[in-house]
Design an enzyme around this catalytic site. Structure first.
Site, mmCIF file in Angstrom:
data_model
loop_
_atom_site.group_PDB
_atom_site.id
_atom_site.type_symbol
_atom_site.label_atom_id
_atom_site.label_comp_id
_atom_site.label_asym_id
_atom_site.label_seq_id
_atom_site.Cartn_x
_atom_site.Cartn_y
_atom_site.Cartn_z
ATOM 1 C CB ALA A 32 54.135 57.992 33.797
ATOM 2 C CB ILE A 36 50.907 49.291 33.279
ATOM 3 C CG1 ILE A 36 50.019 48.076 33.542
ATOM 4 C CG2 ILE A 36 51.581 49.166 31.907
ATOM 5 C CD1 ILE A 36 48.767 48.008 32.682
ATOM 6 C CG ASN A 142 42.327 46.155 29.160
ATOM 7 O OD1 ASN A 142 42.260 45.897 27.962
ATOM 8 N ND2 ASN A 142 43.222 45.601 29.966
ATOM 9 C CG HIS A 200 43.707 43.059 24.861
ATOM 10 N ND1 HIS A 200 44.686 42.094 24.978
ATOM 11 C CD2 HIS A 200 43.880 43.888 25.929
ATOM 12 C CE1 HIS A 200 45.416 42.347 26.064
ATOM 13 N NE2 HIS A 200 44.941 43.423 26.659
#
Length: 338
Positions: A32, A36, A142, A200
């Protein structure tokens, strides 16, 4: 069929700011404090769909939580710091979003992140399997083509695997496709919906422009350029930020959009469709992103690939070997873990 079900992009985000939405989701963000994680947490805090927001990271979470807690919206916010506080962060969660990990720098591919991020994702998802096994797990870290198989294998090891509740968040590919098509055709981006399937990363990102609503036509050279831009949009941002990070704000928006769609569906809203990288039988790839009908228990129905153009068919065939290799890499990582 898909077009009829799919609501325009961003509708979930806009609706989440209205006061009529149900207000009961307990959401955790793991990672957090990052690039992002912070804007994603802000968007979640701003939504009446969320009643409790728990934030976890290995640094700075008390500060991020204190800052967000001053915002005059209903969601309570609490920060948790370090591995010993992770169980408390996860207890009772309905949805866990994981953007944790290192970002890309210029010259790096998403696969270059594997060694660092694989360990982070395996550790965090093991905690989820132990402390909130019923929660929806949304992976942003990722390379998603490998981190979703990692998550699945970790949940299997703990005996709590449910393929309908583990999602690789590919929403940014759809958001970008919608924005780029709208730009080229001078359309309202909120009214454009382009399904993006496959994976992705690079060539595994397959925008189905032939299925776009509203229907759009491009000459082949323009279509090839547009497809390439969607596939390499992440690299475009990494280069533009010149070493100062990767796509964080647009990824936070896309992550929030996916969470709000998921929570809407969990609350009983019908016809909620999002693309996501999940366990799949649509191709001979064990994981594949396609449009999914979401429901109270996660994936209600995989809507499949649908009718595609020869150009798209060729891209699917070319993507599968790369996808299979990334999936195997993720699965092997968990098998070889101590």
């Amino acid at each position: 069929m898909l077009s009829a079900l799919a609501r325009p992009a961003g509708a979930a985000l806009r609706r989440s700011f209205s006061t009529s939405a149900q207000n009961n989701a307990k959401v955790a963000v793991l990672g957090a404090s990052g690039g992002i994680g912070q804007p994603l947490s802000l968007l979640l805090k701003n939504s009446p769909l969320v009643s409790r927001l728990t934030l976890y990271d290995i640094a700075h979470t008390p500060g991020v939580a204190a800052d967000l807690s001053h915002i005059e919206t209903r969601a309570t916010v609490k920060g948790y710091l370090g591995p010993e506080q992770l169980p408390d962060c996860l207890k009772g969660c309905d949805v866990v979003v994981i953007p944790a990990g290192v970002p890309r720098k210029p010259g790096m591919t998403r696969d270059d992140l594997f060694n660092t991020n694989a360990t982070i994702v395996a550790t965090l998802t093991a905690a989820c399997a132990q402390h909130c096994p019923e929660a929806m797990i949304c992976i942003i870290s990722n390379p998603v083509n490998s981190t979703i198989p990692i998550t699945a294998e970790v949940f299997k090891k703990h005996g709590v695997y449910n393929p309908n509740k583990i999602f690789g968040v590919t929403t940014l590919d759809i958001v970008r496709a919608n924005a780029f098509v709208a730009e080229l055709k001078d359309l309202d981006p909120a009214r454009v919906n382009v399904p993006v399937i496959g994976g992705h990363a690079g060539k595994t990102i397959i925008p189905l422009i032939s299925q776009c609503t509203p229907k759009v036509e491009f000459p082949q050279d323009q279509l090839t350029t547009l497809t390439g831009r969607i596939q390499e949009a992440g690299t475009e941002v990494v280069k533009a930020k010149a070493g100062a990070g990767s796509a964080t704000l647009s990824m936070a928006y896309a992550g929030a959009r996916f969470v709000f769609s998921l929570v809407d569906a969990m609350n009983g809203k019908e016809g909620v469709v999002e693309c996501s990288f999940v366990k799949s039988q649509e191709t001979d790839c064990p994981y594949f992103s396609t449009p999914l009908l979401l429901g109270k228990k996660g994936i209600e129905k995989n809507l499949g690939i649908g009718k595609v153009s020869p150009f798209e068919e060729k891209m699917i065939a070319e993507a599968i070997p790369e996808l299979k290799a990334s999936i195997k890499k993720g699965e092997e990582f968990v098998k070889n873990m101590k």
